[in-house]
Write an enzyme that holds these catalytic residues in place. Structure first.
Site, mmCIF file in Angstrom:
data_model
loop_
_atom_site.group_PDB
_atom_site.id
_atom_site.type_symbol
_atom_site.label_atom_id
_atom_site.label_comp_id
_atom_site.label_asym_id
_atom_site.label_seq_id
_atom_site.Cartn_x
_atom_site.Cartn_y
_atom_site.Cartn_z
ATOM 1 C CD GLU A 154 -2.774 1.059 1.872
ATOM 2 O OE1 GLU A 154 -4.429 2.093 2.050
ATOM 3 O OE2 GLU A 154 -2.693 0.000 3.400
ATOM 4 C CD GLU A 160 -0.940 6.357 8.115
ATOM 5 O OE1 GLU A 160 -1.185 5.646 7.074
ATOM 6 O OE2 GLU A 160 -2.158 7.307 7.876
ATOM 7 C CG ASP A 187 -6.541 4.094 0.845
ATOM 8 O OD1 ASP A 187 -7.534 4.902 0.449
ATOM 9 O OD2 ASP A 187 -6.704 3.797 2.022
ATOM 10 C CB THR A 188 -8.722 7.332 -3.353
ATOM 11 O OG1 THR A 188 -10.011 6.597 -1.887
ATOM 12 C CG2 THR A 188 -10.055 6.583 -4.478
ATOM 13 C CG HIS A 190 -2.937 6.737 2.438
ATOM 14 N ND1 HIS A 190 -2.288 7.606 3.571
ATOM 15 C CD2 HIS A 190 -3.743 5.458 2.295
ATOM 16 C CE1 HIS A 190 -2.309 6.383 4.547
ATOM 17 N NE2 HIS A 190 -3.498 5.150 3.672
ATOM 18 N NE ARG A 219 -8.038 6.858 7.425
ATOM 19 C CZ ARG A 219 -7.396 5.890 6.937
ATOM 20 N NH1 ARG A 219 -8.050 5.127 5.959
ATOM 21 N NH2 ARG A 219 -6.412 5.593 7.311
ATOM 22 C CD GLU A 248 -8.167 1.455 4.683
ATOM 23 O OE1 GLU A 248 -7.753 -0.222 4.599
ATOM 24 O OE2 GLU A 248 -7.827 2.060 4.940
#
Length: 306
Positions: A154, A160, A187-188, A190, A219, A248
């Site tokens: 990922e 992060e 992942d959109t 991020h 989120r 997610e």
């Protein structure tokens, strides 16, 4: 848009949308909910191969008809990017054990952050560590491929990791790995931090992209936030993306406290996981309906009902 028209996309949902852990009774109910809604896969949180009852979890997945996607990572003392040979070797062993657990669970895909520690970086990663990490992850990806598992990594935002933050860096990481089997997970959530153009980033990663995860800026529900997720879906399909899709979202109320803290989930942007999973399907369907394939399917459907 015809809501009854079958959405033929390979969709996964992170299980923490519905339950905080893999306690069997709650997990079984959550898998049943996702299967009922039309998801094909469920993403599990990171699991300890030594303490996980793989047979029990595999039976739950088999009963639901869903397939598992596992998540692998690194830990202090086990980091493939480390300058310490023993620590780097322990990192490789940790990833191989996660592959073996994936096989034991009946899965064929392993996501995660295999290239180093999930942390709050304070400096760029030295090139020697990037090369060491990529080579090690590539070897594990080849091991996974030989066991019938597709391994992805990922791409995270700058808060992060400092290892891989953009699609361009991800493609470079794959090249450094020298593996024909290592694949990318975008992942959109991020991407919204790091990419100037989400569509262009997806197009760049397409040759190695195997998992496109949809997450909103806050989120929470995919239908509300700063990211144009229907646009992302429609453009990705038109650009030729045919891989798996993920959903997610995280709410503090639905997570174990240490996990919520590690992910910096300080609020509860949603209370009902089923509502979120249903909302996500509507968002994905809306995006699909704007694609060439989606519009064609709807025209054919209207013609068939005339």
């Amino acid at each position: 848009m015809n809501p009854d028209l079958e959405l033929d996309l390979d969709l996964a949902c992170h299980i923490n949308v519905l339950v905080p852990d893999v306690e069997p009774r709650a997990l079984g109910a959550a898998l049943g909910t996702l299967a009922e809604l039309g998801y094909r896969r469920a993403v599990l949180p990171p699991l300890d191969p030594e303490t996980t009852d793989a047979a029990e979890l595999r039976a739950l997945f088999s009963e639901s008809g869903l397939a598992p996607i596992t998540i692998a990572g690194q830990a202090p003392g086990a980091d493939v990017s480390s300058d310490d040979p023993d620590e780097a070797a322990a990192g490789v062993a940790m990833l191989r054990a996660a592959v073996d657990l994936t096989v034991a669970l009946g899965g064929d895909q392993m996501n995660g952050v295999p290239y180093g520690l999930f942390s709050h970086p304070t400096a760029p990663v030295p090139e020697r560590r990037r090369d060491r990490s990529a080579a090690a992850v590539g070897r594990v990806a080849d091991y996974a491929h030989d066991r019938g598992v597709s391994m992805t990594f990922e791409v995270l935002n700058r808060y992060e990791t400092s290892m891989v933050n953009t699609a361009e860096q991800a493609m470079d990481f794959v090249e450094r790995s020298a593996s024909d089997h290592l694949r990318i997970h975008l992942d959109t959530f991020h991407m919204a931090v790091e990419e100037a153009d989400l569509g262009a980033a997806i197009r760049l990663a397409l040759p190695k992209l195997a998992y496109l995860e949809l997450g909103q800026s806050g989120r929470g529900l995919l239908g509300g936030g700063a990211v144009d997720l229907p646009g992302v879906v429609g453009r990705a399909i038109d650009d030729g993306y045919a891989g798996r899709w993920g959903v997610e979202a995280f709410s503090r109320r639905g997570l174990i406290e240490p996990v919520a803290d590690a992910l910096a989930i300080w609020r509860s942007p949603f209370d009902d996981g089923r509502v979120l999973a249903e909302d996500a399907l509507r968002v994905i369907r809306r995006g699909w309906s704007t694609s060439v394939a989606g519009r064609r399917a709807q025209r054919l459907s209207r013609g068939a009902t005339v």
